[in-house]
Design an enzyme around this catalytic site. Structure first.
Site, PDB file in Angstrom:
ATOM      1  N   ARG A  91     -29.698 -27.951  12.413  1.00 45.66           N
ATOM      2  CA  ARG A  91     -31.379 -28.364  11.920  1.00 45.66           C
ATOM      3  C   ARG A  91     -31.849 -28.435  13.588  1.00 45.66           C
ATOM      4  O   ARG A  91     -31.346 -29.475  14.419  1.00 45.66           O
ATOM      5  CB  ARG A  91     -31.002 -29.513  11.281  1.00 45.66           C
ATOM      6  CG  ARG A  91     -32.626 -30.076  11.026  1.00 45.66           C
ATOM      7  CD  ARG A  91     -32.522 -31.472  10.481  1.00 45.66           C
ATOM      8  NE  ARG A  91     -34.167 -31.700  10.179  1.00 45.66           N
ATOM      9  CZ  ARG A  91     -34.305 -33.116  10.329  1.00 45.66           C
ATOM     10  NH1 ARG A  91     -33.461 -34.202  10.817  1.00 45.66           N
ATOM     11  NH2 ARG A  91     -35.373 -33.402   9.935  1.00 45.66           N
ATOM     12  N   HIS A 179     -40.493 -31.253   7.515  1.00 43.91           N
ATOM     13  CA  HIS A 179     -39.578 -31.398   6.177  1.00 43.91           C
ATOM     14  C   HIS A 179     -39.708 -29.820   5.604  1.00 43.91           C
ATOM     15  O   HIS A 179     -39.483 -29.709   4.423  1.00 43.91           O
ATOM     16  CB  HIS A 179     -40.340 -32.147   5.363  1.00 43.91           C
ATOM     17  CG  HIS A 179     -40.122 -33.610   5.756  1.00 43.91           C
ATOM     18  ND1 HIS A 179     -41.102 -34.578   5.325  1.00 43.91           N
ATOM     19  CD2 HIS A 179     -39.144 -34.448   6.140  1.00 43.91           C
ATOM     20  CE1 HIS A 179     -40.860 -35.700   5.609  1.00 43.91           C
ATOM     21  NE2 HIS A 179     -39.811 -35.570   5.994  1.00 43.91           N
ATOM     22  N   ARG A 240     -44.701 -45.660   8.987  1.00 46.85           N
ATOM     23  CA  ARG A 240     -45.529 -44.935   9.768  1.00 46.85           C
ATOM     24  C   ARG A 240     -47.111 -45.160   8.806  1.00 46.85           C
ATOM     25  O   ARG A 240     -47.176 -45.056   7.574  1.00 46.85           O
ATOM     26  CB  ARG A 240     -45.102 -43.420   9.840  1.00 46.85           C
ATOM     27  CG  ARG A 240     -44.009 -43.202  10.487  1.00 46.85           C
ATOM     28  CD  ARG A 240     -43.593 -41.734  10.472  1.00 46.85           C
ATOM     29  NE  ARG A 240     -42.187 -41.656  10.286  1.00 46.85           N
ATOM     30  CZ  ARG A 240     -41.586 -40.729  10.155  1.00 46.85           C
ATOM     31  NH1 ARG A 240     -42.247 -39.239  10.043  1.00 46.85           N
ATOM     32  NH2 ARG A 240     -40.303 -40.504   9.746  1.00 46.85           N
ATOM     33  N   GLU A 383     -30.983 -30.103   2.057  1.00 51.68           N
ATOM     34  CA  GLU A 383     -31.489 -29.446   3.401  1.00 51.68           C
ATOM     35  C   GLU A 383     -30.356 -28.553   4.015  1.00 51.68           C
ATOM     36  O   GLU A 383     -30.332 -27.579   4.537  1.00 51.68           O
ATOM     37  CB  GLU A 383     -32.124 -30.514   4.202  1.00 51.68           C
ATOM     38  CG  GLU A 383     -33.597 -30.626   3.895  1.00 51.68           C
ATOM     39  CD  GLU A 383     -34.251 -31.945   4.647  1.00 51.68           C
ATOM     40  OE1 GLU A 383     -34.946 -31.709   5.305  1.00 51.68           O
ATOM     41  OE2 GLU A 383     -33.688 -33.028   4.181  1.00 51.68           O
TER      42      GLU A 383
END
Ligand code: AMP
Length: 396
Positions: A91, A179, A240, A383
């Site tokens: 990744r 993402h 965030r 993922e």
């Protein structure tokens, strides 16, 4: 065929060995605190017990070797020869404008990843270290899969900021989105669940985890997404801010006498639902606090759902319609009440959810009421499997 999937952080390494015949993880693990004291590896064979080994792990090369040793172990291992690993898929967070799909690792590819480091200083250098550690240990093809790649189909009108154009030319300041691997995976799975070709679908995917983003996917292609130059833009997240007036940034910096790094920290680490509630970034804690009457926890949850609903409205406009909304990641997969709160804004789109189906967990499921015009589905993200699939495709 077995593919090793690796996700390297600055002091951690997540790994998974995927059997491509069954698409199941044979084993997975996490190496933590690389280069710092109290480092350890936590390894799990299939769904078995987790094994923890504490030892000195000075660098990523040692970490990769430890992961491979765990896979080869006579007790908790799953292979008997390292040659059973056919390829490694990594990744990589930022591919900039260079990568619209996965790539086989070459010197040029490594150079391009290094060039994107200024856009993802915490992630890309660590990803590169992992690739190079793996190169030294495994004699197999390596593939890199980028979080940004899926979003490279965004049109200019969606990815440009209204800053002086020269800043885009000089520094590539634009929206990239993140993402991507997750949005791609859940959109493919959702189309299969709905029994329709993805080419005929307008989908809005909501990846709601610690980090969170929404993606508008028309005929299988991303046309807009909520994260931008960095993973700070868009939705309110655990810690965030997401979107706010850019002038608030300079205002707070001046008032609080903060440096750029200090302000960055504030916006990334002490804001979001945690900052608003003062309770936690974890939705389980927030829901409990709200039930116990904590007004700020309730406010944080209300703000969160409202922001997601606004993005869904915006992306419905961008695609001139929506056939299905997808929920995924920690909150998206498990937070039934957050899903319900979001969907309550969407009656005008023909969204209506079935409470019993909404209460189910851990499966791919259409949670809509039978007669709902716009479908709502929950798809557990994977993922690692997407990285393994893309690696397989490239090495074939
Ligand atoms: P992720 O980044 O995808 O691993 O998501 C992590 C987040 O998922 C946690 O911080 C929690 O806020 C959320 N989460 C996990 N389990 C639940 C749950 N049962 N209900 C609501 N939120 C959850």
């Amino acid at each position: 065929m077995k593919i090793l999937v690796l996700n390297c952080g600055s002091s951690s390494l997540k790994y998974q060995l995927v059997d491509m015949q069954t698409e199941q993880a044979l084993a997975k693990g996490l190496v933590e605190r690389i280069g710092i004291e109290n480092s350890r590896i936590v390894h799990q064979k299939g769904e078995g017990e987790k094994v923890t080994i504490e030892q000195d792990i000075p660098n990523h090369q040692v970490a990769v070797q430890l992961a491979i040793d765990a896979l080869l172990h006579t007790g908790h291992g799953v292979i008997t020869d390292v040659k059973e690993i056919s390829a490694a898929g990594h990744r990589v967070v930022h591919g900039g404008e260079n990568f619209s799909q996965a790539a086989i690792v070459t010197d040029e590819v490594k150079k391009a990843i290094a060039e994107c480091s200024s856009l993802a200083p915490l992630h890309n250098p660590a990803n590169l270290v992992g690739i190079e550690a793996c190169e030294k240990i495994l004699d197999v093809k390596q593939v890199v899969v980028f979080d940004t790649a899926f979003h490279q189909t965004m049109p200019e009108k969606a990815f440009m900021y209204a800053l002086p154009y020269g800043l885009y030319e000089k520094y590539k300041v634009r929206r990239y989105g993140f993402h991507g691997t997750s949005h791609k995976y859940v959109s493919v799975q959702a189309a299969a669940l709905l029994g329709k070709p993805i080419a005929d679908l307008k989908l809005i995917s909501c990846h709601l985890g610690n980090g969170a983003s929404v993606c508008a996917i028309n005929a299988g292609k991303c046309i807009d997404t909520s994260m931008g130059l960095t993973p700070l833009e868009g939705l309110i997240m655990g810690t965030r801010t997401g979107d706010m007036d850019p002038a608030a940034v300079t205002f707070v910096m001046e008032k609080e006498k903060l440096s750029p790094a200090g302000m960055d920290d504030l916006m990334n680490k002490t804001s979001g639902v945690h900052g608003v509630s003062g309770v936690s970034s974890d939705f389980r804690d927030l829901e409990q606090a709200a039930t116990d009457g904590n007004e700020r926890a309730k406010l944080a949850l209300d703000m969160y759902a409202y922001r997601v609903a606004k993005y869904i409205g915006a992306y419905t406009a961008a695609m001139n319609g929506v056939d299905a909304i997808i929920f995924t990641a920690g909150v998206g997969e498990n937070g039934a009440s957050t899903r319900k709160d979001i969907c309550e804004y969407l009656g005008y789109l023909g969204v209506s959810i079935n409470d019993e189906r909404n209460g189910k967990r851990g499966i791919e499921i259409d949670i809509s009421a039978d007669n709902a015009k716009t479908r709502v589905v929950v798809i557990p993200t994977n993922e690692e499997l997407t990285i393994a699939r893309e690696t397989l495709q490239l090495i074939k």
